[in-house]
Scaffold this motif. Structure first.
Motif, PDB file in Angstrom:
ATOM      1  N   VAL A  32     -33.605  38.940  15.469  1.00 56.69           N
ATOM      2  CA  VAL A  32     -34.196  39.560  14.332  1.00 56.69           C
ATOM      3  C   VAL A  32     -33.722  38.953  13.130  1.00 56.69           C
ATOM      4  O   VAL A  32     -32.702  38.784  12.755  1.00 56.69           O
ATOM      5  N   PHE A  33     -34.750  38.217  12.403  1.00 61.03           N
ATOM      6  CA  PHE A  33     -34.352  37.660  11.237  1.00 61.03           C
ATOM      7  C   PHE A  33     -34.923  38.292   9.821  1.00 61.03           C
ATOM      8  O   PHE A  33     -35.611  39.495   9.996  1.00 61.03           O
ATOM      9  N   ALA A  34     -34.746  38.002   8.731  1.00 52.31           N
ATOM     10  CA  ALA A  34     -35.072  38.633   7.786  1.00 52.31           C
ATOM     11  C   ALA A  34     -36.698  38.926   7.715  1.00 52.31           C
ATOM     12  O   ALA A  34     -37.275  40.119   7.393  1.00 52.31           O
ATOM     13  N   ALA A  35     -37.621  38.112   8.004  1.00 51.52           N
ATOM     14  CA  ALA A  35     -38.943  38.153   7.824  1.00 51.52           C
ATOM     15  C   ALA A  35     -39.531  38.566   9.213  1.00 51.52           C
ATOM     16  O   ALA A  35     -40.798  38.520   9.289  1.00 51.52           O
ATOM     17  N   GLY A  36     -39.006  38.987  10.394  1.00 55.26           N
ATOM     18  CA  GLY A  36     -39.445  39.182  11.498  1.00 55.26           C
ATOM     19  C   GLY A  36     -38.615  38.508  12.914  1.00 55.26           C
ATOM     20  O   GLY A  36     -37.291  38.054  12.711  1.00 55.26           O
ATOM     21  N   LYS A  37     -39.261  38.410  13.793  1.00 51.40           N
ATOM     22  CA  LYS A  37     -38.326  38.200  15.275  1.00 51.40           C
ATOM     23  C   LYS A  37     -38.433  36.546  15.193  1.00 51.40           C
ATOM     24  O   LYS A  37     -39.542  36.046  15.485  1.00 51.40           O
ATOM     25  N   VAL A  38     -37.361  35.970  15.289  1.00 51.79           N
ATOM     26  CA  VAL A  38     -37.567  34.267  15.336  1.00 51.79           C
ATOM     27  C   VAL A  38     -37.389  33.851  16.675  1.00 51.79           C
ATOM     28  O   VAL A  38     -36.238  34.347  17.620  1.00 51.79           O
ATOM     29  N   THR A  39     -37.803  32.880  17.128  1.00 54.64           N
ATOM     30  CA  THR A  39     -37.663  32.295  18.455  1.00 54.64           C
ATOM     31  C   THR A  39     -37.018  30.719  18.235  1.00 54.64           C
ATOM     32  O   THR A  39     -36.703  30.242  19.202  1.00 54.64           O
ATOM     33  N   SER A  40     -36.898  30.305  17.009  1.00 51.35           N
ATOM     34  CA  SER A  40     -36.470  28.981  16.741  1.00 51.35           C
ATOM     35  C   SER A  40     -35.435  28.977  15.500  1.00 51.35           C
ATOM     36  O   SER A  40     -35.939  29.580  14.466  1.00 51.35           O
ATOM     37  N   ILE A  41     -34.587  28.308  15.284  1.00 54.65           N
ATOM     38  CA  ILE A  41     -33.820  27.745  14.105  1.00 54.65           C
ATOM     39  C   ILE A  41     -33.901  26.450  14.094  1.00 54.65           C
ATOM     40  O   ILE A  41     -33.469  25.568  14.960  1.00 54.65           O
ATOM     41  N   THR A  42     -34.271  25.796  12.920  1.00 54.93           N
ATOM     42  CA  THR A  42     -34.475  24.489  12.550  1.00 54.93           C
ATOM     43  C   THR A  42     -33.290  24.181  11.420  1.00 54.93           C
ATOM     44  O   THR A  42     -33.422  24.794  10.171  1.00 54.93           O
ATOM     45  N   SER A  43     -32.576  23.303  11.345  1.00 53.96           N
ATOM     46  CA  SER A  43     -31.656  22.978  10.519  1.00 53.96           C
ATOM     47  C   SER A  43     -31.519  21.466  10.192  1.00 53.96           C
ATOM     48  O   SER A  43     -31.465  20.586  11.233  1.00 53.96           O
ATOM     49  N   HIS A  44     -31.421  21.045   8.900  1.00 58.75           N
ATOM     50  CA  HIS A  44     -31.508  19.854   8.488  1.00 58.75           C
ATOM     51  C   HIS A  44     -30.155  19.435   7.654  1.00 58.75           C
ATOM     52  O   HIS A  44     -29.955  20.313   6.903  1.00 58.75           O
ATOM     53  N   SER A  45     -29.661  18.460   8.106  1.00 68.48           N
ATOM     54  CA  SER A  45     -28.259  18.072   7.540  1.00 68.48           C
ATOM     55  C   SER A  45     -28.067  16.700   7.588  1.00 68.48           C
ATOM     56  O   SER A  45     -28.319  16.034   8.581  1.00 68.48           O
ATOM     57  N   SER A  46     -28.065  15.716   6.621  1.00 69.69           N
ATOM     58  CA  SER A  46     -27.621  14.388   6.580  1.00 69.69           C
ATOM     59  C   SER A  46     -26.422  14.190   7.285  1.00 69.69           C
ATOM     60  O   SER A  46     -25.321  15.062   7.012  1.00 69.69           O
ATOM     61  N   ASN A  47     -26.353  12.881   7.821  1.00 66.05           N
ATOM     62  CA  ASN A  47     -25.119  12.683   8.375  1.00 66.05           C
ATOM     63  C   ASN A  47     -23.990  11.884   7.465  1.00 66.05           C
ATOM     64  O   ASN A  47     -22.960  11.427   7.503  1.00 66.05           O
ATOM     65  N   ILE A  48     -24.591  11.793   6.286  1.00 65.72           N
ATOM     66  CA  ILE A  48     -23.874  11.099   4.989  1.00 65.72           C
ATOM     67  C   ILE A  48     -23.378  12.213   4.240  1.00 65.72           C
ATOM     68  O   ILE A  48     -24.110  13.130   3.300  1.00 65.72           O
ATOM     69  N   PRO A  49     -22.050  12.497   3.693  1.00 67.80           N
ATOM     70  CA  PRO A  49     -21.559  13.549   3.054  1.00 67.80           C
ATOM     71  C   PRO A  49     -22.289  13.664   1.921  1.00 67.80           C
ATOM     72  O   PRO A  49     -22.394  12.404   1.075  1.00 67.80           O
ATOM     73  N   THR A  50     -22.615  14.792   1.381  1.00 65.61           N
ATOM     74  CA  THR A  50     -23.148  15.021  -0.142  1.00 65.61           C
ATOM     75  C   THR A  50     -21.914  14.709  -1.248  1.00 65.61           C
ATOM     76  O   THR A  50     -22.229  14.350  -2.324  1.00 65.61           O
ATOM     77  N   TYR A  51     -20.743  15.537  -0.664  1.00 62.72           N
ATOM     78  CA  TYR A  51     -19.627  15.178  -1.622  1.00 62.72           C
ATOM     79  C   TYR A  51     -18.464  14.796  -0.636  1.00 62.72           C
ATOM     80  O   TYR A  51     -18.208  15.197   0.302  1.00 62.72           O
ATOM     81  N   THR A  52     -17.650  13.734  -1.219  1.00 62.71           N
ATOM     82  CA  THR A  52     -16.513  13.050  -0.822  1.00 62.71           C
ATOM     83  C   THR A  52     -15.199  13.737  -1.523  1.00 62.71           C
ATOM     84  O   THR A  52     -14.174  13.428  -1.080  1.00 62.71           O
ATOM     85  N   THR A  53     -15.333  14.128  -2.632  1.00 64.80           N
ATOM     86  CA  THR A  53     -14.450  15.281  -3.313  1.00 64.80           C
ATOM     87  C   THR A  53     -14.814  16.385  -3.740  1.00 64.80           C
ATOM     88  O   THR A  53     -16.018  16.810  -3.672  1.00 64.80           O
ATOM     89  N   ILE A  54     -14.139  17.241  -3.879  1.00 64.82           N
ATOM     90  CA  ILE A  54     -14.655  18.718  -3.833  1.00 64.82           C
ATOM     91  C   ILE A  54     -15.439  18.625  -5.342  1.00 64.82           C
ATOM     92  O   ILE A  54     -15.102  18.129  -6.320  1.00 64.82           O
ATOM     93  N   PRO A  55     -16.577  19.343  -5.243  1.00 68.31           N
ATOM     94  CA  PRO A  55     -17.792  19.104  -6.052  1.00 68.31           C
ATOM     95  C   PRO A  55     -17.227  20.286  -7.324  1.00 68.31           C
ATOM     96  O   PRO A  55     -16.482  21.191  -7.088  1.00 68.31           O
ATOM     97  N   THR A  56     -17.777  20.170  -8.418  1.00 68.07           N
ATOM     98  CA  THR A  56     -17.506  21.018  -9.495  1.00 68.07           C
ATOM     99  C   THR A  56     -18.343  22.425  -9.297  1.00 68.07           C
ATOM    100  O   THR A  56     -19.464  22.061  -8.692  1.00 68.07           O
ATOM    101  N   VAL A  57     -18.294  23.495  -9.981  1.00 72.13           N
ATOM    102  CA  VAL A  57     -18.889  24.752  -9.727  1.00 72.13           C
ATOM    103  C   VAL A  57     -20.296  24.206 -10.428  1.00 72.13           C
ATOM    104  O   VAL A  57     -21.294  24.574  -9.959  1.00 72.13           O
ATOM    105  N   GLN A  58     -20.416  23.465 -11.445  1.00 73.05           N
ATOM    106  CA  GLN A  58     -21.990  23.142 -12.118  1.00 73.05           C
ATOM    107  C   GLN A  58     -22.455  22.386 -11.038  1.00 73.05           C
ATOM    108  O   GLN A  58     -23.641  22.423 -11.014  1.00 73.05           O
ATOM    109  N   GLN A  59     -21.950  21.280 -10.300  1.00 72.66           N
ATOM    110  CA  GLN A  59     -22.554  20.438  -9.198  1.00 72.66           C
ATOM    111  C   GLN A  59     -23.334  21.543  -8.134  1.00 72.66           C
ATOM    112  O   GLN A  59     -24.495  21.248  -7.665  1.00 72.66           O
ATOM    113  N   VAL A  60     -22.696  22.380  -7.892  1.00 70.98           N
ATOM    114  CA  VAL A  60     -22.900  23.257  -6.674  1.00 70.98           C
ATOM    115  C   VAL A  60     -24.060  24.099  -7.154  1.00 70.98           C
ATOM    116  O   VAL A  60     -25.140  24.388  -6.374  1.00 70.98           O
ATOM    117  N   LYS A  61     -23.852  24.468  -8.217  1.00 69.31           N
ATOM    118  CA  LYS A  61     -25.144  25.405  -8.767  1.00 69.31           C
ATOM    119  C   LYS A  61     -26.155  24.703  -8.813  1.00 69.31           C
ATOM    120  O   LYS A  61     -27.247  25.371  -8.613  1.00 69.31           O
TER     121      LYS A  61
END
Length: 256
Positions: free
Chosen positions: A66-95
């Motif tokens: 059960v997910f927020a909007a109903g019963k889910v049968t699949s999860i789709t996740s998107h993520s690049s294999n290249i890092p978005t950050y190679t050093t810790i980002p600032t709070v402003q960057q993340v926001k």
């Protein structure tokens, strides 16, 4: 529930993403509560071997969680294999990038230090393909020598809490949930013995099919929700202890 060796399915993706896929499937409610995983599809733009930038899409059919909007049968996740950050980002960057304001830690008191960070998107759909909830994630990889951990931060939580998770501690009014299990990776054509069946039924091992050889892997994690952000530590074959994870969570919570 039988699972796949996700580290071999996604050989060239971020450690945090592989860990997240494994934990998402293996920390779902017990088999009595869900249907078995039916299918897995992986799409990638470009060549994995050449590490060409592109989005990895893992579609995991996981039953009727059960997910927020109903019963889910699949999860789709998107993520690049290249890092978005190679050093810790600032709070402003993340926001700006994450559209949320999680607490950030560059180095933990026990020595785990930030390595890379990735932005990801997660979406749930029902059995008819209808939208049923989404989150945006910020996945940080940490290392201490050869030991690795990931910290996933999402602007919300998809799905119900697994019964495998127990409250390890309460810090400043926030419950910290811990789980651990042993994965037994076996080849795709592996025939389970009677002892294997007993071990699976008792919960001693979670069996994962698709590995090139038999091997054991210890999985543990700690998660909590604070100010609308879902935080989740994950370690696979890590030397870290439950108490250390609790202290790391406390450090995150205490970060200004």
């Amino acid at each position: 529930m039988s699972n796949y060796d996700w580290n071999s399915v996604f050989p060239d993706t971020p450690e945090s993403f592989k860990n997240k896929v494994s934990a998402t499937l293996n920390s779902l409610p017990d088999k009595k509560e869900i249907d078995k995983m039916k299918n897995v599809k992986v799409f990638k733009k470009g060549s994995i071997r050449k590490k060409i930038i592109g989005a990895l899409v893992a579609t995991m059919v996981v039953g009727t969680t059960v997910f927020a909007a109903g019963k889910v049968t699949s999860i789709t996740s998107h993520s690049s294999n290249i890092p978005t950050y190679t050093t810790i980002p600032t709070v402003q960057q993340v926001k700006k990038d994450f559209e949320c304001n999680p607490k950030l830690v560059n180095k933990f008191d026990n020595g785990y230090t930030f390595v890379n960070g990735y932005i990801g998107d997660n979406k749930g759909t029902d059995d008819k393909g209808n939208f049923a909830g989404k989150t945006k994630s910020l996945d940080f990889d940490y290392a201490k020598g050869n030991d690795k951990l990931s910290l996933d931060m999402e602007n919300g939580r998809l799905g119900e809490r697994s019964k495998k998770e127990t409250v390890a501690a309460n810090y400043k009014g926030i419950d910290l949930y811990y789980y651990s299990y042993t994965n037994k990776f076996v080849p795709a054509n592996y025939k389970m013995t009677e002892q294997d069946k007993k071990d699976k039924a008792s919960g001693k091992y979670v069996f994962s099919f698709g590995s090139d050889k038999e091997k054991m892997s210890q999985v543990q994690g700690l998660n909590w929700m604070e100010d609308g952000v879902y935080y989740s530590f994950l370690g696979i074959d890590s030397n870290i202890s439950k108490d250390e994870l609790v202290k790391m969570a406390q450090q995150v919570i205490s970060t200004k």
